[in-house]
Design an enzyme around this catalytic site. Structure first.
Site, PDB file in Angstrom:
ATOM      1  N   SER A   1       4.350 -13.712  -7.977  1.00  0.00           N
ATOM      2  CA  SER A   1       5.590 -14.276  -7.444  1.00  0.00           C
ATOM      3  C   SER A   1       5.525 -14.451  -5.923  1.00  0.00           C
ATOM      4  O   SER A   1       6.130 -15.387  -5.380  1.00  0.00           O
ATOM      5  CB  SER A   1       6.805 -13.435  -7.853  1.00  0.00           C
ATOM      6  OG  SER A   1       6.851 -12.218  -7.155  1.00  0.00           O
TER       7      SER A   1
ATOM      8  N   ARG B   1     -17.739  -0.837  -6.381  1.00  0.00           N
ATOM      9  CA  ARG B   1     -16.851  -1.679  -5.575  1.00  0.00           C
ATOM     10  C   ARG B   1     -17.618  -2.631  -4.673  1.00  0.00           C
ATOM     11  O   ARG B   1     -17.166  -3.748  -4.410  1.00  0.00           O
ATOM     12  CB  ARG B   1     -15.925  -0.804  -4.730  1.00  0.00           C
ATOM     13  CG  ARG B   1     -14.912  -0.019  -5.572  1.00  0.00           C
ATOM     14  CD  ARG B   1     -13.915   0.726  -4.728  1.00  0.00           C
ATOM     15  NE  ARG B   1     -13.121   1.632  -5.547  1.00  0.00           N
ATOM     16  CZ  ARG B   1     -11.939   1.317  -6.108  1.00  0.00           C
ATOM     17  NH1 ARG B   1     -11.389   0.137  -5.903  1.00  0.00           N
ATOM     18  NH2 ARG B   1     -11.299   2.193  -6.840  1.00  0.00           N
TER      19      ARG B   1
ATOM     20  N   MET C   1      -4.520  -5.658  -6.530  1.00  0.00           N
ATOM     21  CA  MET C   1      -4.454  -4.237  -6.885  1.00  0.00           C
ATOM     22  C   MET C   1      -5.794  -3.508  -6.795  1.00  0.00           C
ATOM     23  O   MET C   1      -5.922  -2.411  -7.338  1.00  0.00           O
ATOM     24  CB  MET C   1      -3.875  -4.081  -8.294  1.00  0.00           C
ATOM     25  CG  MET C   1      -2.427  -4.549  -8.425  1.00  0.00           C
ATOM     26  SD  MET C   1      -1.273  -3.799  -7.249  1.00  0.00           S
ATOM     27  CE  MET C   1      -1.246  -2.132  -7.872  1.00  0.00           C
TER      28      MET C   1
ATOM     29  N   ILE D   1      -8.597  -1.669  -4.348  1.00  0.00           N
ATOM     30  CA  ILE D   1      -8.930  -1.182  -3.014  1.00  0.00           C
ATOM     31  C   ILE D   1     -10.233  -1.853  -2.569  1.00  0.00           C
ATOM     32  O   ILE D   1     -11.180  -1.944  -3.340  1.00  0.00           O
ATOM     33  CB  ILE D   1      -9.077   0.352  -3.026  1.00  0.00           C
ATOM     34  CG1 ILE D   1      -7.733   0.995  -3.377  1.00  0.00           C
ATOM     35  CG2 ILE D   1      -9.596   0.857  -1.688  1.00  0.00           C
ATOM     36  CD1 ILE D   1      -7.806   2.497  -3.616  1.00  0.00           C
TER      37      ILE D   1
ATOM     38  N   ASN E   1      -1.726  -8.135   3.916  1.00  0.00           N
ATOM     39  CA  ASN E   1      -1.230  -7.580   2.656  1.00  0.00           C
ATOM     40  C   ASN E   1       0.288  -7.433   2.740  1.00  0.00           C
ATOM     41  O   ASN E   1       0.839  -7.224   3.825  1.00  0.00           O
ATOM     42  CB  ASN E   1      -1.853  -6.202   2.417  1.00  0.00           C
ATOM     43  CG  ASN E   1      -1.352  -5.542   1.140  1.00  0.00           C
ATOM     44  OD1 ASN E   1      -1.277  -6.186   0.091  1.00  0.00           O
ATOM     45  ND2 ASN E   1      -1.006  -4.267   1.226  1.00  0.00           N
TER      46      ASN E   1
ATOM     47  N   HIS F   1       3.046  -4.799   1.186  1.00  0.00           N
ATOM     48  CA  HIS F   1       3.132  -3.505   0.507  1.00  0.00           C
ATOM     49  C   HIS F   1       4.605  -3.198   0.243  1.00  0.00           C
ATOM     50  O   HIS F   1       5.436  -3.335   1.146  1.00  0.00           O
ATOM     51  CB  HIS F   1       2.502  -2.418   1.383  1.00  0.00           C
ATOM     52  CG  HIS F   1       2.571  -1.063   0.743  1.00  0.00           C
ATOM     53  ND1 HIS F   1       1.715  -0.704  -0.271  1.00  0.00           N
ATOM     54  CD2 HIS F   1       3.385  -0.011   0.952  1.00  0.00           C
ATOM     55  CE1 HIS F   1       2.018   0.531  -0.659  1.00  0.00           C
ATOM     56  NE2 HIS F   1       3.024   0.971   0.068  1.00  0.00           N
TER      57      HIS F   1
HETATM   58  N1  NHR Z   1      -8.030  -2.263   0.864  1.00  0.00           N
HETATM   59  C1  NHR Z   1      -8.121  -1.680   2.056  1.00  0.00           C
HETATM   60  N2  NHR Z   1      -9.350  -1.321   2.461  1.00  0.00           N
HETATM   61  N3  NHR Z   1      -7.069  -1.432   2.861  1.00  0.00           N
HETATM   62  C2  NHR Z   1      -5.839  -1.773   2.441  1.00  0.00           C
HETATM   63  O1  NHR Z   1      -4.812  -1.528   3.236  1.00  0.00           O
HETATM   64  C3  NHR Z   1      -5.652  -2.369   1.171  1.00  0.00           C
HETATM   65  C4  NHR Z   1      -6.796  -2.594   0.395  1.00  0.00           C
HETATM   66  C5  NHR Z   1      -6.688  -3.153  -0.874  1.00  0.00           C
HETATM   67  C6  NHR Z   1      -5.450  -3.453  -1.403  1.00  0.00           C
HETATM   68  C7  NHR Z   1      -2.959  -3.391  -1.295  1.00  0.00           C
HETATM   69  C8  NHR Z   1      -2.374  -2.000  -1.606  1.00  0.00           C
HETATM   70  C9  NHR Z   1      -0.865  -1.985  -1.652  1.00  0.00           C
HETATM   71  O2  NHR Z   1      -0.203  -2.811  -1.006  1.00  0.00           O
HETATM   72  C10 NHR Z   1      -4.300  -3.194  -0.649  1.00  0.00           C
HETATM   73  C11 NHR Z   1      -4.391  -2.680   0.646  1.00  0.00           C
HETATM   74  C12 NHR Z   1      -4.325  -1.083  -4.720  1.00  0.00           C
HETATM   75  C13 NHR Z   1      -4.313   0.294  -4.687  1.00  0.00           C
HETATM   76  C14 NHR Z   1      -5.030   1.113  -5.738  1.00  0.00           C
HETATM   77  O3  NHR Z   1      -4.941   2.337  -5.758  1.00  0.00           O
HETATM   78  C15 NHR Z   1      -3.636   0.911  -3.644  1.00  0.00           C
HETATM   79  C16 NHR Z   1      -3.012   0.161  -2.669  1.00  0.00           C
HETATM   80  C17 NHR Z   1      -3.047  -1.246  -2.707  1.00  0.00           C
HETATM   81  C18 NHR Z   1      -3.700  -1.848  -3.763  1.00  0.00           C
HETATM   82  N4  NHR Z   1      -5.795   0.453  -6.652  1.00  0.00           N
HETATM   83  C19 NHR Z   1      -6.577   1.081  -7.723  1.00  0.00           C
HETATM   84  C20 NHR Z   1      -8.079   1.052  -7.388  1.00  0.00           C
HETATM   85  O4  NHR Z   1      -8.793   1.905  -7.934  1.00  0.00           O
HETATM   86  C21 NHR Z   1      -6.394   0.332  -9.024  1.00  0.00           C
HETATM   87  C22 NHR Z   1      -4.974   0.317  -9.494  1.00  0.00           C
HETATM   88  C23 NHR Z   1      -4.716  -0.717 -10.586  1.00  0.00           C
HETATM   89  O5  NHR Z   1      -5.593  -1.523 -10.959  1.00  0.00           O
HETATM   90  O6  NHR Z   1      -3.562  -0.739 -11.053  1.00  0.00           O
HETATM   91  O7  NHR Z   1      -8.542   0.158  -6.664  1.00  0.00           O
HETATM   92  O8  NHR Z   1      -0.283  -1.090  -2.306  1.00  0.00           O
HETATM   93  C1  GAR Z   2       4.818  -6.928  -5.186  1.00  0.00           C
HETATM   94  O1  GAR Z   2       5.975  -6.138  -5.212  1.00  0.00           O
HETATM   95  C2  GAR Z   2       3.865  -6.407  -4.142  1.00  0.00           C
HETATM   96  O2  GAR Z   2       4.496  -5.920  -2.991  1.00  0.00           O
HETATM   97  C3  GAR Z   2       3.215  -5.285  -4.887  1.00  0.00           C
HETATM   98  O3  GAR Z   2       3.069  -5.723  -6.209  1.00  0.00           O
HETATM   99  C4  GAR Z   2       4.037  -6.745  -6.479  1.00  0.00           C
HETATM  100  C5  GAR Z   2       3.293  -7.990  -6.865  1.00  0.00           C
HETATM  101  O4  GAR Z   2       4.179  -8.964  -7.326  1.00  0.00           O
HETATM  102  N1  GAR Z   2       1.933  -4.955  -4.344  1.00  0.00           N
HETATM  103  C6  GAR Z   2       1.335  -3.808  -4.597  1.00  0.00           C
HETATM  104  O5  GAR Z   2       1.872  -2.921  -5.212  1.00  0.00           O
HETATM  105  C7  GAR Z   2      -0.064  -3.695  -4.072  1.00  0.00           C
HETATM  106  N2  GAR Z   2      -0.627  -2.479  -4.495  1.00  0.00           N
HETATM  107  P1  GAR Z   2       3.735 -10.474  -7.471  1.00  0.00           P
HETATM  108  O6  GAR Z   2       2.413 -10.503  -8.245  1.00  0.00           O
HETATM  109  O7  GAR Z   2       4.826 -11.082  -8.282  1.00  0.00           O
HETATM  110  O8  GAR Z   2       3.600 -11.084  -6.113  1.00  0.00           O
END
Ligand code: NHR
Ligand code: GAR
Length: 215
Positions: free
Chosen positions: A13, A65, A90, A92, A107, A109
């Protein structure tokens, strides 16, 4: 015009909000590709319907990764983007990946960082009983959810809220502030300089950002 690549994992979205802003003439960018780490991300179809090239790179097909991030970077670099936008992405990302796109990786968040980094932010905010919650657009750095803040929006937490009602209230704000941040970047008003955000706005803008209904 600058080229942007959007990375998603699901619904998309926030990606849609950018497509809509672009179509309305409020976001002067070329959205050159959308890439998902999940083959079944609903946002891939949405992108295609808008005529945007859409790809998936399934992270499950890679060992580690580093290998996934290398494939992702190769796909991204084929589009020569000026900016890479994480929109509900989603996975890292490795330090090497983040450094490659330093100053051009954003990003959104779903919390008021530095509160509630990581996952399940709405559930945790409800558990903590905070009265104000929100969302943050930031430049991505190697430390998860700790990059320099570009723009934030706050919403009240209401009695009786659950994760769904709270996330819906915040999502509305996400769809407002994320296109705004990308627009600033597109207009060369926003950059990352020595680890700090530089935002060159005219005098009236900051007040309008805090109270967007006052126009
Ligand atoms: N990568 C880095 N190095 N730094 C950031 O600030 C990042 C990033 C990658 C993604 C988005 C982030 C959020 O906005 C983001 C910021 C995924 C996870 C996570 O734990 C955490 C934070 C964010 C995105 N992911 C799991 C993993 O093992 C998988 C979880 C799943 O698939 O549902 O990668 O919140
Ligand atoms: C949004 O709320 C975004 O902030 C959040 O996931 C949703 C994605 O919605 N991001 C995270 O939680 C990253 N870890 P969308 O796919 O409809 O844009």
């Amino acid at each position: 015009m600058k080229n942007i690549v959007i990375l998603i994992s699901g619904r998309g979205s926030n990606m849609e909000a950018m497509i809509a802003a672009r179509d309305a003439g409020r976001l002067p960018v070329n959205i050159v590709a959308v890439i998902s780490n999940r083959p079944d991300a609903a946002g891939l179809e949405t992108a295609q319907r808008s005529g945007i090239e859409a790809h998936y790179i399934d992270h499950k097909a890679f060992v580690g990764r580093e290998a996934f991030d290398a494939a992702l970077a190769e796909c991204i670099d084929g589009y020569r983007p000026d900016l890479v936008v994480l929109a509900g992405f989603m996975r890292i990302l490795t330090e090497g990946f983040v450094r490659r796109y330093e100053g051009r990786l954003m990003n959104i968040h779903p919390s008021l960082l530095p509160a509630f980094p990581g996952l399940h932010t709405h559930r945790r905010a409800l558990e903590e009983g905070v009265r104000i919650h929100g969302c943050t657009v930031h430049f991505v750095t190697p430390t998860l959810d700790h990059g320099p803040v570009i723009i934030q929006a706050a919403v009240p937490v209401l009695d009786g809220d659950d994760e769904d009602s709270l996330s819906a209230r915040i999502l509305e704000q996400e769809h407002r502030i994320y296109p705004q941040a990308v627009r600033w970047f597109a207009e060369d008003k926003l950059s990352l300089e020595a680890g700090r955000v530089r935002l060159a706005l005219d005098a009236a803008t900051p007040a309008a950002l805090v109270a967007p209904e006052v126009r």
